[in-house]
Motif scaffolding. Structure first.
Motif, mmCIF file in Angstrom:
data_model
loop_
_atom_site.group_PDB
_atom_site.id
_atom_site.type_symbol
_atom_site.label_atom_id
_atom_site.label_comp_id
_atom_site.label_asym_id
_atom_site.label_seq_id
_atom_site.Cartn_x
_atom_site.Cartn_y
_atom_site.Cartn_z
ATOM 1 N N HIS A 429 12.487 22.914 -1.496
ATOM 2 C CA HIS A 429 12.479 23.793 -0.333
ATOM 3 C C HIS A 429 13.749 23.729 0.506
ATOM 4 O O HIS A 429 13.861 24.471 1.486
ATOM 5 C CB HIS A 429 11.260 23.461 0.543
ATOM 6 N N LYS A 430 14.694 22.858 0.131
ATOM 7 C CA LYS A 430 15.959 22.780 0.845
ATOM 8 C C LYS A 430 17.129 23.269 0.000
ATOM 9 O O LYS A 430 18.286 23.115 0.383
ATOM 10 C CB LYS A 430 16.227 21.343 1.307
ATOM 11 N N ILE A 431 16.837 23.877 -1.133
ATOM 12 C CA ILE A 431 17.898 24.280 -2.050
ATOM 13 C C ILE A 431 18.806 25.320 -1.396
ATOM 14 O O ILE A 431 18.345 26.294 -0.807
ATOM 15 C CB ILE A 431 17.303 24.831 -3.368
ATOM 16 N N GLN A 432 20.121 25.077 -1.471
ATOM 17 C CA GLN A 432 21.107 25.966 -0.855
ATOM 18 C C GLN A 432 22.055 26.598 -1.866
ATOM 19 O O GLN A 432 22.529 27.710 -1.653
ATOM 20 C CB GLN A 432 21.937 25.204 0.190
ATOM 21 N N ARG A 433 22.324 25.885 -2.956
ATOM 22 C CA ARG A 433 23.292 26.363 -3.943
ATOM 23 C C ARG A 433 22.744 26.139 -5.345
ATOM 24 O O ARG A 433 22.213 25.062 -5.639
ATOM 25 C CB ARG A 433 24.635 25.633 -3.807
ATOM 26 N N MET A 434 22.901 27.152 -6.220
ATOM 27 C CA MET A 434 22.540 26.989 -7.628
ATOM 28 C C MET A 434 23.594 27.655 -8.503
ATOM 29 O O MET A 434 24.023 28.776 -8.234
ATOM 30 C CB MET A 434 21.165 27.597 -7.923
ATOM 31 N N ASP A 435 24.006 26.917 -9.521
ATOM 32 C CA ASP A 435 24.940 27.450 -10.507
ATOM 33 C C ASP A 435 24.171 27.673 -11.797
ATOM 34 O O ASP A 435 23.776 26.721 -12.475
ATOM 35 C CB ASP A 435 26.098 26.477 -10.734
ATOM 36 N N LEU A 436 23.936 28.940 -12.139
ATOM 37 C CA LEU A 436 23.163 29.305 -13.316
ATOM 38 C C LEU A 436 24.019 30.104 -14.302
ATOM 39 O O LEU A 436 23.508 30.955 -15.036
ATOM 40 C CB LEU A 436 21.931 30.126 -12.915
ATOM 41 N N ALA A 437 25.315 29.854 -14.324
ATOM 42 C CA ALA A 437 26.208 30.578 -15.223
ATOM 43 C C ALA A 437 25.775 30.384 -16.672
ATOM 44 O O ALA A 437 25.540 29.259 -17.121
ATOM 45 C CB ALA A 437 27.645 30.103 -15.039
ATOM 46 N N LEU A 438 25.653 31.484 -17.405
ATOM 47 C CA LEU A 438 25.258 31.493 -18.817
ATOM 48 C C LEU A 438 23.906 30.841 -19.036
ATOM 49 O O LEU A 438 23.596 30.399 -20.145
ATOM 50 C CB LEU A 438 26.320 30.810 -19.681
ATOM 51 N N LEU A 439 23.098 30.780 -17.987
ATOM 52 C CA LEU A 439 21.754 30.217 -18.122
ATOM 53 C C LEU A 439 20.911 31.150 -18.989
ATOM 54 O O LEU A 439 21.038 32.361 -18.940
ATOM 55 C CB LEU A 439 21.109 30.086 -16.743
ATOM 56 N N GLY A 440 20.023 30.558 -19.788
ATOM 57 C CA GLY A 440 19.082 31.353 -20.558
ATOM 58 C C GLY A 440 19.701 32.186 -21.656
ATOM 59 O O GLY A 440 19.159 33.224 -22.045
ATOM 60 N N TYR A 441 20.825 31.727 -22.203
ATOM 61 C CA TYR A 441 21.500 32.499 -23.249
ATOM 62 C C TYR A 441 20.591 32.700 -24.460
ATOM 63 O O TYR A 441 20.634 33.737 -25.116
ATOM 64 C CB TYR A 441 22.777 31.780 -23.655
ATOM 65 N N TYR A 442 19.754 31.681 -24.751
ATOM 66 C CA TYR A 442 18.861 31.777 -25.899
ATOM 67 C C TYR A 442 17.410 32.025 -25.490
ATOM 68 O O TYR A 442 16.511 31.942 -26.301
ATOM 69 C CB TYR A 442 18.922 30.492 -26.736
ATOM 70 N N SER A 443 17.170 32.251 -24.199
ATOM 71 C CA SER A 443 15.808 32.492 -23.733
ATOM 72 C C SER A 443 15.723 33.869 -23.102
ATOM 73 O O SER A 443 16.697 34.600 -23.049
ATOM 74 C CB SER A 443 15.378 31.405 -22.734
ATOM 75 N N SER A 444 14.574 34.218 -22.623
ATOM 76 C CA SER A 444 14.342 35.589 -22.165
ATOM 77 C C SER A 444 14.566 35.717 -20.667
ATOM 78 O O SER A 444 13.837 35.119 -19.867
ATOM 79 C CB SER A 444 12.917 36.033 -22.510
ATOM 80 N N TRP A 445 15.557 36.512 -20.297
ATOM 81 C CA TRP A 445 15.791 36.775 -18.883
ATOM 82 C C TRP A 445 14.807 37.794 -18.338
ATOM 83 O O TRP A 445 14.691 37.976 -17.133
ATOM 84 C CB TRP A 445 17.224 37.268 -18.671
ATOM 85 N N SER A 446 14.106 38.507 -19.222
ATOM 86 C CA SER A 446 13.135 39.491 -18.737
ATOM 87 C C SER A 446 11.995 38.829 -17.986
ATOM 88 O O SER A 446 11.285 39.477 -17.220
ATOM 89 C CB SER A 446 12.585 40.307 -19.911
ATOM 90 N N LYS A 447 11.836 37.515 -18.184
ATOM 91 C CA LYS A 447 10.795 36.779 -17.469
ATOM 92 C C LYS A 447 11.323 36.113 -16.202
ATOM 93 O O LYS A 447 10.566 35.463 -15.483
ATOM 94 C CB LYS A 447 10.192 35.712 -18.388
ATOM 95 N N PHE A 448 12.631 36.261 -15.941
ATOM 96 C CA PHE A 448 13.223 35.618 -14.780
ATOM 97 C C PHE A 448 12.990 36.494 -13.552
ATOM 98 O O PHE A 448 13.878 37.208 -13.088
ATOM 99 C CB PHE A 448 14.729 35.402 -15.000
ATOM 100 N N GLN A 449 11.771 36.421 -13.064
ATOM 101 C CA GLN A 449 11.378 37.261 -11.939
ATOM 102 C C GLN A 449 11.019 36.373 -10.748
ATOM 103 O O GLN A 449 9.977 35.729 -10.727
ATOM 104 C CB GLN A 449 10.200 38.150 -12.327
ATOM 105 N N VAL A 450 11.926 36.316 -9.795
ATOM 106 C CA VAL A 450 11.757 35.456 -8.629
ATOM 107 C C VAL A 450 10.879 36.193 -7.624
ATOM 108 O O VAL A 450 11.327 37.114 -6.940
ATOM 109 C CB VAL A 450 13.118 35.110 -7.998
ATOM 110 N N ASN A 451 9.638 35.785 -7.544
ATOM 111 C CA ASN A 451 8.684 36.464 -6.653
ATOM 112 C C ASN A 451 8.225 35.572 -5.511
ATOM 113 O O ASN A 451 7.125 35.720 -4.984
ATOM 114 C CB ASN A 451 7.482 36.965 -7.452
#
Length: 569
Positions: A429-451
């Motif tokens: 709950h205190k997260i301020q920065r995230m580096d997700l460069a090239l994240l999920g290259y072999y997985s499905s980004w269609s499920k990456f739904q931040v709700n």
């Protein structure tokens, strides 16, 4: 019922507000400055550092009139010749607290005239970072004899450079820190001159300077036994150098990165009983577990430890060493491919004060994490796990569950992770920065739904991700306080997705858009007008004109409208 406004007027002294504001970052201070004229005045006084580039040069006079408490100025991205006039311009303003100037990497031009004008207004300058040629050393002594810190690293080399460096050391009697790295023609006598003549010297940095010998640096540091920080770099550390090193009874910071050092030398260093708080042996070689364990048993108050690319390190070694590091705050174990999650959890368990762990390019994720090894660490704030190809969603979810107070997580180049990143956003709950460069290259980004709402997230790097306009829209609605967003090489993103980001992220300051979709000048102009908080839009090959009319190829500088006058930075 609250008291009526005529009777209830809460008031705190300005000193109290200043104390509160000092804990905020500059971006937050801009919002604070909008509250009232008094808050504007107080927040202006809090700003002490200013970076000036050619992009905000038109607003320089207004900036210098506004921020009168500046202590440090850095000049960057200027063409040859510009800095001379700029330094003269700065010298015309009243900045009584200014004591630090950084004009590094401005070769081949050295602003001699500008520095002379600058020195007339600020003769008591304490810190200077610059790239120079031989005659310029003498000019520095002439203009700023009261310097306490000097950085002339990686400067231009001429045959008599060593002679001029000695003149620099002789003229700066109040010097406390010197960095003369990367100048191959500097000799042992130059280092000796600094240690002999600068009686207040506490820190010296000499790396990537092949002409400095063990004997030379040993003789030099014996002249200055009160040294507190030493950074040196060469191929082989000798026992003669170690013998001189242990005479520095006040030494708290030692950096021997990229050196070759034996177990015998490390054990001899341990016997010296130095009060080390920071130790860097990154990319060093020649020693084994025996030497480093001997040293750490004696230096059990270390707060910073760098063991990057240490060939022999494995989980068993780290587990045993972690028991000796109860006061550790920061550790770098990157590029040690034999380390797994067992090393990570050993640090978290045995180093209760740890706030930052770097384990890029290791074996974290190659083995399945066992739940009985998990340990909660509420102090850990920064976790760097880039380029760990074995990490998956299950592993990252486990890490999120035991690091509840994370403020920064680096998962770039972790190709099997996608949903795990969402769990970090959900659980930390205190997260301020995230580096997700090239994240999920072999997985499905269609499920990456931040709700879920993530109001604390300020910086997000999605470079090279497979994210589409739909996922981006959800991110912009959930992470609506984003200030910096990198969408480089996100080729599924279109102008419609970019518009959603600009519309929903009302504090956005930097947006990077290096992808195949061509953005028209109309879209860029719309972004500038729709989101006044924007400072920088990065677009390749853009040649249109925004309302600011200060685009520069790949960079478009965007000016906000706060207070109707000048930007915060």
């Amino acid at each position: 019922m609250p008291p009526s406004s005529s009777k209830w007027q809460p008031h705190l002294p300005d000193e109290c507000w200043e104390s509160v504001f000092k804990h905020l970052n500059p971006h937050d201070l801009e919002s604070i400055s909008l509250v009232s004229c008094n808050f504007l005045s107080l927040s202006n006084r809090i700003r002490t550092h200013l970076t000036i580039s050619r992009y905000n040069l038109p607003h320089l006079p207004a900036l210098l009139r506004r921020f009168t408490s500046l202590t440090s100025i850095k000049l960057t991205h200027f063409f040859a010749g510009d800095i001379d006039a700029l330094l003269s311009q700065i010298a015309s303003f009243d900045l009584p607290s200014l004591h630090s100037l950084d004009i590094s990497y401005q070769r081949p031009f050295f602003p001699s005239h500008g520095l002379r004008q600058f020195s007339k207004k600020f003769p008591t300058l304490k810190s200077l970072n610059c790239s120079v040629t031989n005659p310029d050393f003498l000019l520095i002594v002439e203009c700023f004899p009261n310097l306490e810190e000097i950085d002339v690293s990686f400067t231009s080399v001429f045959p008599d450079t060593d002679l001029h460096v000695k003149a620099l050391a002789s003229g700066l009697k109040k010097l406390r820190k010197a960095d003369i790295s990367g100048t191959s023609i500097i000799r042992d006598s130059s280092v000796f001159a600094f240690c002999q003549n600068c009686v207040f010297l506490e820190a010296i940095v000499v790396r990537e300077t092949e002409s400095i010998s063990n004997i030379g640096i040993a003789n030099a540091i014996r002249q200055r036994p009160q040294l507190r920080s030493l950074t040196v770099g060469w191929s082989n550390v000798t026992l003669e150098f170690i013998d001189a090193l242990v005479s520095l009874k006040c030494l708290t910071c030692l950096d021997l990165s990229y050196a070759r050092i034996s177990d015998e030398a490390l054990c001899a260093l341990a016997e010296g009983g130095l009060p080390l708080r920071e130790l860097s042996l990154g990319d060093s070689s020649g020693y084994q577990y025996t030497g480093i364990s001997c040293l750490l048993r004696k230096c059990n108050n270390l707060q910073f430890l760098d063991l990057q690319a240490t060939q022999f390190l494995n989980d068993e070694c780290v587990i045993e060493l972690s028991l000796l590091l109860g006061n550790l705050n920061v550790v770098n174990l990157s590029q040690n491919r034999n380390l797994t999650y067992l090393s990570l959890f050993a640090i978290m368990r045995n180093c209760p004060l740890i706030t930052e762990i770097r384990m890029d390019i290791t074996g974290v994720g190659k083995q399945k994490m066992e739940e009985d090894c998990l340990v909660v660490n509420s102090h850990l704030k920064f976790l760097y796990l880039a380029c760990n190809s074995g990490l998956d969603d299950a592993s990252v979810t486990m890490l999120a569950s035991v690091c509840p107070n994370l403020e920064m997580m680096d998962l770039n180049h972790c190709p099997w992770v996608s949903m795990g990143a969402i769990e970090v956003l959900r659980r930390c709950h205190k997260i301020q920065r995230m580096d997700l460069a090239l994240l999920g290259y072999y997985s499905s980004w269609s499920k990456f739904q931040v709700n879920i709402e993530v109001p604390t997230l300020f910086v997000l790097n999605l470079l090279g991700s497979g994210i589409s306009d739909h996922e981006l829209s959800l991110i912009s609605k959930s992470c609506y306080n984003l200030k910096e967003l990198n969408l480089d090489n996100c080729d599924k993103i279109t102008a419609n997705g970019v518009k959603q980001v600009v519309k929903n992220c009302k504090q956005l300051r930097m947006l990077s858009l290096y992808f195949r979709e061509k953005l028209s000048s109309d879209i860029v102009a719309w972004m500038v007008l729709a989101r006044p908080s924007l400072r920088e839009i990065r677009i390749p090959g853009f040649h249109g004109h925004t309302p600011s009319k200060r685009d520069g190829g790949c960079f478009i500088d965007v000016v906000p409208k706060s207070h109707g006058n000048i930007p915060w930075s």
